[in-house]
Design an enzyme around this catalytic site. Structure first.
Site, short mmCIF file in Angstrom:
data_model
loop_
_atom_site.label_atom_id
_atom_site.label_comp_id
_atom_site.label_asym_id
_atom_site.label_seq_id
_atom_site.Cartn_x
_atom_site.Cartn_y
_atom_site.Cartn_z
N LYS A 1 -6.98 -4.96 -3.11
CA LYS A 1 -7.70 -5.51 -1.95
C LYS A 1 -8.65 -4.47 -1.40
O LYS A 1 -8.50 -3.27 -1.67
CB LYS A 1 -6.71 -5.94 -0.87
N ASP B 1 0.80 -1.24 0.00
CA ASP B 1 0.00 0.00 0.00
C ASP B 1 0.83 1.29 0.00
O ASP B 1 0.54 2.21 0.78
CB ASP B 1 -0.97 0.00 1.19
N CYS C 1 -1.85 -2.72 7.58
CA CYS C 1 -1.76 -3.61 6.42
C CYS C 1 -0.42 -4.34 6.34
O CYS C 1 -0.38 -5.49 5.89
CB CYS C 1 -2.07 -2.83 5.16
C1 VGL Z 1 -4.66 0.61 5.71
C2 VGL Z 1 -6.23 1.40 7.18
C3 VGL Z 1 -7.22 1.25 6.24
C4 VGL Z 1 -3.22 0.27 5.46
C5 VGL Z 1 -5.64 0.45 4.76
O1 VGL Z 1 -2.81 0.20 4.28
O2 VGL Z 1 -2.48 0.06 6.45
N1 VGL Z 1 -4.96 1.07 6.93
N2 VGL Z 1 -6.91 0.78 5.02
#
Ligand code: VGL
Ligand code: ZN
Length: 207
Positions: A108, A8, A153
């Site tokens: 995702k 991410d 994540c």
């Molecule tokens: C994430 C919170 C919500 C992350 C993704 O990538 O850590 N955290 N969605």
């Protein structure tokens, strides 16, 4: 077969994004060095990719504010600001991330009824993303994990890698990752260590 999983590394989790991780963008040069000089055989990435009505968004829960706890499909759920909506700049990879060698991107978080912190499966463990099968088919024996955010994540991806890729040596690269909450980062490192995941810095990988 040594693989690197970049979790991410998106605008939404960097300063100026909708769910900024403090200092999140500072990992990009470190990650680029790992991509270039880390000696990996395979580089993959995950991308948080939510529909605009995702149930993890506080905006979908009247009366809830971001960073409060709420419920999603009967489970406790952190209420997030709207972030990484499919096709928006917020969901795009950081513009300075060197994406040329990323051979597989695992999207995702597309199901509005469940969140997906892990790149491997939804939080309720019902649906798999396909990343574990991909890495198994490639014959991966070691997986280094880094990115954003350490306490969400990155952590859940690393923990699931241990569970879903038996025999694969999993490591967490600390200086190529940043977290949302310092206490959460401490706990993440402890939770990962308890599962046999070693924490390393990129200096141990690239010289
Ligand atoms: C994430 C919170 C919500 C992350 C993704 O990538 O850590 N955290 N969605
Ligand atoms: Zn998300």
């Amino acid at each position: 077969m040594k693989a690197l999983l970049l979790v991410d590394i998106q605008n939404g989790f960097c300063p100026g994004g909708n769910l900024p991780v403090p200092d999140g963008d500072s990992i990009v040069p470190v990650v680029n060095r790992l991509i270039d000089k880390g000696g990996y055989d395979l580089i993959v990435a995950s991308q948080d990719w939510h529909p605009a009505n995702h149930g993890s968004f506080a905006s979908q829960h009247p009366g809830k504010a971001p960073f409060e706890m709420g419920e999603l499909s009967g489970q406790p759920q952190m209420m997030w600001p709207d972030h990484c909506v499919q096709g928006t700049q917020d969901a795009a990879f950081h513009p300075l991330l060197d994406t040329a060698k990323i051979v597989y991107v695992q999207k995702k978080g597309e199901n509005p009824a469940v969140d997906s912190y892990s790149a491997f499966r939804d939080n309720d463990h019902a649906a798999l993303t396909g990343l574990a099968d991909y890495l198994k088919a490639k014959g991966v024996t070691a997986l280094d994990v880094c990115g954003l955010a350490t306490d969400y994540c990155v952590k859940f991806s690393a923990l699931d890698a241990v569970d879903m890729l038996p025999g694969v040596k999993v490591r967490f690269i600390a200086d190529a990752s940043r977290g949302i909450d310092p206490a959460g980062v401490e706990k993440a490192i402890a939770d990962m260590a308890a599962k046999g995941i070693e924490t390393v810095n990129s200096s141990a990988i690239v010289s």
